[in-house]
Design an enzyme around this catalytic site. Structure first.
Site, PDB file in Angstrom:
ATOM      1  N   SER A   7       1.003  -1.331   0.396  1.00  0.00           N
ATOM      2  CA  SER A   7      -0.056  -0.057  -0.056  1.00  0.00           C
ATOM      3  C   SER A   7       0.607   1.463   0.371  1.00  0.00           C
ATOM      4  CB  SER A   7      -1.019   0.360   1.204  1.00  0.00           C
ATOM      5  OG  SER A   7      -1.792   1.620   1.228  1.00  0.00           O
ATOM      6  N   HIS A  32      -0.966  -1.561  -4.396  1.00  0.00           N
ATOM      7  CA  HIS A  32      -1.940  -1.058  -3.360  1.00  0.00           C
ATOM      8  C   HIS A  32      -2.559   0.397  -3.488  1.00  0.00           C
ATOM      9  CE1 HIS A  32      -5.916  -1.903  -1.316  1.00  0.00           C
ATOM     10  NE2 HIS A  32      -6.730  -0.762  -0.855  1.00  0.00           N
ATOM     11  N   ASP A  34      -4.860   3.578  -2.076  1.00  0.00           N
ATOM     12  CA  ASP A  34      -5.866   3.763  -1.355  1.00  0.00           C
ATOM     13  C   ASP A  34      -6.408   5.943  -1.439  1.00  0.00           C
ATOM     14  OD1 ASP A  34      -6.410   1.897   0.364  1.00  0.00           O
ATOM     15  OD2 ASP A  34      -4.399   2.478   1.175  1.00  0.00           O
ATOM     16  N   MET A  36      -9.140   8.714  -0.721  1.00  0.00           N
ATOM     17  CA  MET A  36      -9.443   8.440   0.614  1.00  0.00           C
ATOM     18  C   MET A  36     -10.071  10.418  -0.216  1.00  0.00           C
ATOM     19  SD  MET A  36      -7.203   6.863   3.194  1.00  0.00           S
ATOM     20  CE  MET A  36      -5.914   8.070   3.557  1.00  0.00           C
ATOM     21  N   HIS A  65      -8.529   1.220  -4.381  1.00  0.00           N
ATOM     22  CA  HIS A  65      -9.056   1.185  -3.541  1.00  0.00           C
ATOM     23  C   HIS A  65      -9.578   2.524  -2.975  1.00  0.00           C
ATOM     24  CE1 HIS A  65      -9.738  -0.121   1.032  1.00  0.00           C
ATOM     25  NE2 HIS A  65     -11.087   0.324   0.013  1.00  0.00           N
ATOM     26  N   MET A  67     -12.355   4.400  -0.660  1.00  0.00           N
ATOM     27  CA  MET A  67     -12.626   4.513  -0.368  1.00  0.00           C
ATOM     28  C   MET A  67     -13.025   5.595   0.163  1.00  0.00           C
ATOM     29  SD  MET A  67     -10.032   2.972   3.457  1.00  0.00           S
ATOM     30  CE  MET A  67      -7.780   3.563   1.895  1.00  0.00           C
ATOM     31  N   MET A 136     -11.675  -5.669   5.185  1.00  0.00           N
ATOM     32  CA  MET A 136     -10.263  -4.636   6.269  1.00  0.00           C
ATOM     33  C   MET A 136     -10.549  -4.840   7.325  1.00  0.00           C
ATOM     34  SD  MET A 136      -9.934  -1.575   4.442  1.00  0.00           S
ATOM     35  CE  MET A 136      -9.421  -1.071   5.863  1.00  0.00           C
ATOM     36  N   ASP A 171      -6.551  -6.192   4.322  1.00  0.00           N
ATOM     37  CA  ASP A 171      -5.988  -4.872   4.032  1.00  0.00           C
ATOM     38  C   ASP A 171      -5.734  -4.010   5.432  1.00  0.00           C
ATOM     39  OD1 ASP A 171      -5.427  -1.792   3.786  1.00  0.00           O
ATOM     40  OD2 ASP A 171      -6.947  -1.290   2.401  1.00  0.00           O
TER      41      ASP A 171
END
Length: 212
Positions: A7, A32, A34, A36, A65, A67, A136, A171
């Site tokens: 990540s 990965h 993320d 956000m 991913h 989020m 998660m 994760d």
């Protein structure tokens, strides 16, 4: 052997190009990323422009991913930026099946994620539409959080729902101390941030997680 998806939330943001090169050369299977928004989770990270720039320098499989709230509004942008797989949260959209179908219509793999407090049953009706389920093991939003062991039974519960070929990713706080437990529960893709990017030897850390 497990797949390891480092990540970049734990990477040095000022030197992302070299950080990603380091894990790519170190044997990472995926990357990965993320995303956000400061609403669905209490932090902000990257936009599609950063993903597009990273894509220019890396051949890794981009595990994006989202989020974020209303992720359906951003699928086109991240698809165009170079995502290979886009995962959305079951909690983040009212029309999760439509969202997953749209991701796949773009020629990408589709994933669905659930937070630690969300029951496994949320994934059950979504299985026909996904290539990956993400459980998660921390409350999302920050890197280097402590793994929540109480989530282990849920990993096994989700695994029991998935047909062969659908990946099960975990994760949150994954490291050499708990990787064996999560793989025993059924996970086969391990997201690792601090365990890889903070390691003195990231390649060795990746190999260790792959062999758990």
């Amino acid at each position: 052997m497990n797949k390891v998806s480092p990540s970049i939330l734990a990477a040095d943001f000022g030197d992302l190009r070299n950080e990603i090169k380091k894990v790519e050369e170190g044997g990472a299977d995926m990357l990965h990323i993320d995303i956000m928004d400061g609403h669905f989770v209490p932090n902000m990270s990257f936009g599609p422009g950063i993903v597009k720039k990273l894509r220019e320098d890396s051949k890794l499989f981009f595990d994006v991913h989202l989020m974020i709230e209303n992720p359906e509004k951003y699928i086109d942008a991240f698809a165009d930026a170079g995502a290979d797989l886009i995962t959305v949260h079951a909690e983040a959209t009212k029309h999760v099946v439509r969202c997953l179908q749209y991701i796949k219509s773009k020629g990408l793999k589709a994933g669905v994620s659930i937070n630690p407090g969300t029951p496994a049953v949320m994934i059950k009706e979504l299985v026909p539409f996904i290539d990956l389920a993400l459980v998660m093991t921390v409350n999302p939003g920050f890197t280097a959080q402590k793994f929540i062991p109480e989530v282990l039974p849920k990993i096994a519960e989700v695994k029991a729902m998935l047909p062969e070929g659908v990946m099960l990713e975990v994760d949150g706080g994954i490291n050499a101390d708990n990787a064996a437990a999560v793989t025993k529960a059924g996970a086969n893709v391990l997201v690792a941030g601090a365990a890889v990017f903070y390691a003195d030897d990231p390649a060795a850390a990746i190999k260790n997680l792959q062999n758990q």
